[in-house]
Design a protein around this motif. Sequence first.
Motif, PDB file in Angstrom:
ATOM      1  N   SER A 118      24.070 -12.884 -40.819  1.00 61.51           N
ATOM      2  CA  SER A 118      22.659 -12.468 -40.913  1.00 61.51           C
ATOM      3  C   SER A 118      21.771 -13.650 -41.266  1.00 61.51           C
ATOM      4  O   SER A 118      20.659 -13.789 -40.729  1.00 61.51           O
ATOM      5  N   LYS A 119      22.217 -14.517 -42.162  1.00 61.85           N
ATOM      6  CA  LYS A 119      21.425 -15.709 -42.522  1.00 61.85           C
ATOM      7  C   LYS A 119      21.259 -16.621 -41.311  1.00 61.85           C
ATOM      8  O   LYS A 119      20.186 -17.188 -41.093  1.00 61.85           O
ATOM      9  N   LYS A 120      22.326 -16.775 -40.539  1.00 64.13           N
ATOM     10  CA  LYS A 120      22.240 -17.605 -39.339  1.00 64.13           C
ATOM     11  C   LYS A 120      21.214 -17.032 -38.374  1.00 64.13           C
ATOM     12  O   LYS A 120      20.393 -17.761 -37.805  1.00 64.13           O
ATOM     13  N   ARG A 121      21.261 -15.735 -38.147  1.00 69.24           N
ATOM     14  CA  ARG A 121      20.309 -15.099 -37.240  1.00 69.24           C
ATOM     15  C   ARG A 121      18.893 -15.241 -37.767  1.00 69.24           C
ATOM     16  O   ARG A 121      17.951 -15.511 -37.027  1.00 69.24           O
ATOM     17  N   LEU A 122      18.752 -15.089 -39.103  1.00 66.88           N
ATOM     18  CA  LEU A 122      17.435 -15.230 -39.703  1.00 66.88           C
ATOM     19  C   LEU A 122      16.924 -16.659 -39.526  1.00 66.88           C
ATOM     20  O   LEU A 122      15.760 -16.879 -39.140  1.00 66.88           O
ATOM     21  N   ASP A 123      17.804 -17.629 -39.813  1.00 63.29           N
ATOM     22  CA  ASP A 123      17.408 -19.029 -39.629  1.00 63.29           C
ATOM     23  C   ASP A 123      17.059 -19.321 -38.160  1.00 63.29           C
ATOM     24  O   ASP A 123      16.080 -20.022 -37.870  1.00 63.29           O
ATOM     25  N   GLN A 124      17.855 -18.788 -37.245  1.00 60.55           N
ATOM     26  CA  GLN A 124      17.582 -18.995 -35.826  1.00 60.55           C
ATOM     27  C   GLN A 124      16.248 -18.358 -35.433  1.00 60.55           C
ATOM     28  O   GLN A 124      15.453 -18.942 -34.674  1.00 60.55           O
ATOM     29  N   ALA A 125      16.013 -17.170 -36.003  1.00 65.93           N
ATOM     30  CA  ALA A 125      14.742 -16.494 -35.689  1.00 65.93           C
ATOM     31  C   ALA A 125      13.582 -17.289 -36.251  1.00 65.93           C
ATOM     32  O   ALA A 125      12.535 -17.433 -35.589  1.00 65.93           O
ATOM     33  N   ARG A 126      13.703 -17.850 -37.416  1.00 64.41           N
ATOM     34  CA  ARG A 126      12.634 -18.646 -38.019  1.00 64.41           C
ATOM     35  C   ARG A 126      12.409 -19.919 -37.184  1.00 64.41           C
ATOM     36  O   ARG A 126      11.266 -20.353 -36.983  1.00 64.41           O
TER      37      ARG A 126
END
Length: 148
Positions: A118-126
Amino acid sequence: MPRLLELLRWKLAVLFAWTPTRTVALNLILAVYAFAGWGAFANKASAYRDLTDQVGLLRADRDGAVNRQKELEQANNDLLREWQGKLASAREELQQAAAARDAAKGQLAGSQRELVASKKRLDQARDRVSETGSIKHAEPSKKAAVKP
């Protein structure tokens, strides 16, 4: 009274003047030995009777001690069985707790993997948002501000 004294002197003189014959002396000696023998026999019989009584008391004490030992052994066996049951129950609970711990560790590892993903996806989304600049920052909702 003098006549009585005379009679007494005569009886004493007769008594001391008497000399036993060989057969009378032998019978007298045998009678003394027989009397002494029977006395010794009675003494030994009395001692034997006392020993018999003591043996009976000791046997009764021994039987009581044996019965008490059997009772203690039975109580010990009962306690042993009870503790073995408790030990088996504690082992089973320990195995269940270990299984629950292992399951919790597995869930924790899964949750940590999901969090990392989830953190990776969040970072990618940011990263995508900062590159394009198309998404504006959202204002915090009022419900989120009310609840700490």
